[in-house]
Design an enzyme around this catalytic site. Structure first.
Site, PDB file in Angstrom:
ATOM      1  N   ARG A  51      70.862   1.671 -52.604  1.00  0.00           N
ATOM      2  CA  ARG A  51      70.624   2.503 -53.765  1.00  0.00           C
ATOM      3  C   ARG A  51      70.525   1.337 -55.417  1.00  0.00           C
ATOM      4  NH1 ARG A  51      74.848   1.688 -56.636  1.00  0.00           N
ATOM      5  NH2 ARG A  51      74.372   3.042 -57.631  1.00  0.00           N
ATOM      6  N   GLY A  52      70.669   2.370 -56.055  1.00  0.00           N
ATOM      7  CA  GLY A  52      70.578   1.671 -58.035  1.00  0.00           C
ATOM      8  C   GLY A  52      68.987   0.715 -57.409  1.00  0.00           C
ATOM      9  N   ALA A  53      68.624   1.023 -58.619  1.00  0.00           N
ATOM     10  CA  ALA A  53      67.092   0.995 -59.456  1.00  0.00           C
ATOM     11  C   ALA A  53      66.961  -0.408 -59.090  1.00  0.00           C
ATOM     12  CB  ALA A  53      66.678   0.915 -60.493  1.00  0.00           C
ATOM     13  N   ARG A  94      61.103   6.338 -52.669  1.00  0.00           N
ATOM     14  CA  ARG A  94      61.986   6.839 -54.379  1.00  0.00           C
ATOM     15  C   ARG A  94      61.000   7.042 -54.990  1.00  0.00           C
ATOM     16  NH1 ARG A  94      68.388   6.036 -55.009  1.00  0.00           N
ATOM     17  NH2 ARG A  94      68.289   8.247 -55.554  1.00  0.00           N
ATOM     18  N   GLN A 197      78.900   8.275 -55.936  1.00  0.00           N
ATOM     19  CA  GLN A 197      78.400   6.397 -56.363  1.00  0.00           C
ATOM     20  C   GLN A 197      80.122   6.609 -57.078  1.00  0.00           C
ATOM     21  OE1 GLN A 197      76.492   9.004 -57.146  1.00  0.00           O
ATOM     22  NE2 GLN A 197      74.325   8.083 -56.206  1.00  0.00           N
ATOM     23  N   ASP A 238      67.730   3.840 -64.193  1.00  0.00           N
ATOM     24  CA  ASP A 238      66.562   3.747 -62.934  1.00  0.00           C
ATOM     25  C   ASP A 238      64.935   3.890 -63.826  1.00  0.00           C
ATOM     26  OD1 ASP A 238      68.943   5.132 -62.166  1.00  0.00           O
ATOM     27  OD2 ASP A 238      67.484   4.453 -60.951  1.00  0.00           O
ATOM     28  N   ASN A 248      68.597   7.946 -65.783  1.00  0.00           N
ATOM     29  CA  ASN A 248      69.497   7.746 -65.200  1.00  0.00           C
ATOM     30  C   ASN A 248      70.004   8.939 -64.297  1.00  0.00           C
ATOM     31  OD1 ASN A 248      70.880   5.033 -64.661  1.00  0.00           O
ATOM     32  ND2 ASN A 248      72.921   6.460 -65.374  1.00  0.00           N
ATOM     33  N   LYS A 249      71.029   8.635 -64.091  1.00  0.00           N
ATOM     34  CA  LYS A 249      71.975   9.447 -62.788  1.00  0.00           C
ATOM     35  C   LYS A 249      72.293  10.855 -63.467  1.00  0.00           C
ATOM     36  CE  LYS A 249      72.635   8.858 -59.148  1.00  0.00           C
ATOM     37  NZ  LYS A 249      71.403   8.970 -58.412  1.00  0.00           N
TER      38      LYS A 249
HETATM   39  O1  MRU Z   1      70.669   7.056 -57.168  1.00  0.00           O
HETATM   40  P1  MRU Z   1      71.203   6.180 -57.188  1.00  0.00           P
HETATM   41  O2  MRU Z   1      72.714   5.606 -56.789  1.00  0.00           O
HETATM   42  O3  MRU Z   1      70.027   5.310 -56.715  1.00  0.00           O
HETATM   43  O4  MRU Z   1      71.285   5.839 -58.980  1.00  0.00           O
HETATM   44  C1  MRU Z   1      72.007   4.440 -59.313  1.00  0.00           C
HETATM   45  C2  MRU Z   1      71.822   5.320 -60.656  1.00  0.00           C
HETATM   46  O5  MRU Z   1      71.210   6.296 -61.550  1.00  0.00           O
HETATM   47  C3  MRU Z   1      72.501   4.001 -61.305  1.00  0.00           C
HETATM   48  O6  MRU Z   1      72.404   4.164 -63.065  1.00  0.00           O
HETATM   49  C4  MRU Z   1      70.955   2.969 -61.820  1.00  0.00           C
HETATM   50  O7  MRU Z   1      69.559   2.958 -61.148  1.00  0.00           O
HETATM   51  C5  MRU Z   1      70.852   1.552 -62.812  1.00  0.00           C
HETATM   52  S1  MRU Z   1      71.682   0.970 -61.078  1.00  0.00           S
HETATM   53  C6  MRU Z   1      71.786  -0.508 -62.026  1.00  0.00           C
END
Ligand code: MRU
Length: 349
Positions: A51-53, A94, A197, A238, A248-249
């Site tokens: 996970r993470g963009a 996603r 996270q 994201d 973002n999250k």
């Molecule tokens: O749901 P996730 O864990 O994939 O969400 C991740 C985030 O929101 C991060 O802040 C974002 O992807 C930036 S990661 C460098």
């Protein structure tokens, strides 16, 4: 060693397979899943093994390598047509992080060009996407850390570190560099409900790097900012729209509101692969809704009143007006707006 504070790799290409550190099991277990098909990669992205963009973009690119290998073996004459379904499956894994489709578009360009034995060409492109992300993070680390000023504490949300990227991290890269240069003495990390996270991943990365980290419940952030110790809130993204609005999250938006109210600077750190100039504002960004179980249970145990309904958006939109600095590998945009974003992306070529 210039990058001592960066010891984890979540994505590894090894002997014709993609190995992903299973982030659902951290911090208790460090298990790598070995994936050999594009369908398995799509599933791993959906299930948040990775996970993470930026990380899901990189994983999807390697997924395309696996698809090319299988489809070319299946039918060397019409492998391109067969791959269309694999690409669609990866793209649908996603919806919010634009890095996923950004990486797939790059791989599609290879698909158009690659000749008789295409797999090596796909692998070279996936490796390039991976290496460029790491290089971008290191550059953003330098640029973001240069903004920090006087030594103090910072607050971050979610996980934006080596686990969420090709390595080093976006917001966490700035934090790593800021700590190394002495501008950061402590990192406060929101636990990041409901997937944790912050508690499970960010705290784990920072503890391993011996960077002092204090966890807080998401709801405690405004009270912390009021105390005056935190100088910057630093987050990833994201997707960033053409006017600078940031997805973002979930929880990022209220952090930005609280930061502005308390005079704390708000920094977003994201590579240009996270920019989506095709959409005018954050209102057009698709927000992933996740399963009710994430709120109704904790560690598999029920924690909510039976019968309660759930609203569980995984991301929120922070309006550009609340962003003091957007740090990209191409440079820093202070107080981003549509004009500055257009200039940045024109320079990005
Ligand atoms: O749901 P996730 O864990 O994939 O969400 C991740 C985030 O929101 C991060 O802040 C974002 O992807 C930036 S990661 C460098």
């Amino acid at each position: 060693m210039p990058y001592a504070h960066d010891r984890v790799r979540a994505i590894v290409w090894h002997e014709d397979a993609l190995e992903l550190l299973d982030q659902r099991r951290l911090p208790g277990e460090t298990d790598y899943q070995r994936l050999t098909t594009a369908a398995e990669v799509a599933q791993a992205i959906r299930d948040m093994v990775v996970r993470g963009a930026p990380a899901i973009g990189i994983a999807a690119a390697y997924g395309v390598v696996l698809a090319a290998k299988a489809r070319h073996a299946e039918n060397p004459n019409c492998w391109r047509i067969l791959m269309v379904a694999d690409l669609a499956q990866l793209a649908a894994a996603r919806p919010t992080a634009v890095n996923l489709v950004w990486a797939l578009r790059r791989m599609e360009r290879v698909m158009a060009e690659a000749g008789g034995a295409p797999v090596e060409r796909f692998l070279a492109e996936a490796r390039a996407i991976h290496a460029e992300d790491l290089a971008a993070n290191r550059r953003m680390g330098e640029l973001g850390a240069a903004l920090l000023g006087e030594r103090g504490a910072v607050l971050t949300h979610c996980n934006t570190g080596s686990l969420a990227t090709g390595g080093y991290g976006t917001a966490l890269g700035v934090i790593r560099r800021g700590y190394e240069q002495g501008s950061i003495e402590r990192v406060y990390a929101d636990e990041t409900r409901p997937w944790l996270q912050g508690a499970r991943l960010t705290a784990w990365e920072l503890v391993q790097d011996e960077i002092p980290v204090t966890l807080l419940a998401d709801g405690a952030a405004a009270a912390l900012l009021r105390q005056g110790e935190v100088r910057w809130a630093i987050v990833g993204a994201d997707r960033v729209a053409a006017n600078g609005d940031v997805a973002n999250k979930i929880g990022t938006y209220h952090l930005a509101v609280a930061a502005r109210y308390h005079g704390v600077k708000f920094m977003v750190v994201a590579p240009t692969s996270t920019m989506d100039m095709s959409i005018a504002s954050g209102a057009e960004i698709p927000i992933e809704q996740r399963a009710a179980e994430e709120l109704l249970t904790l560690g598999g145990q029920p924690v909510a009143a039976v019968g309660a309904e759930v609203w569980n958006p995984s991301f929120d939109i922070t309006p550009a007006v609340l962003v003091d600095a957007l740090v990209t590998e191409r440079g820093v945009v202070l107080a981003p707006d549509a004009e500055k974003m257009a200039r940045l992306m024109a320079e990005a070529g």
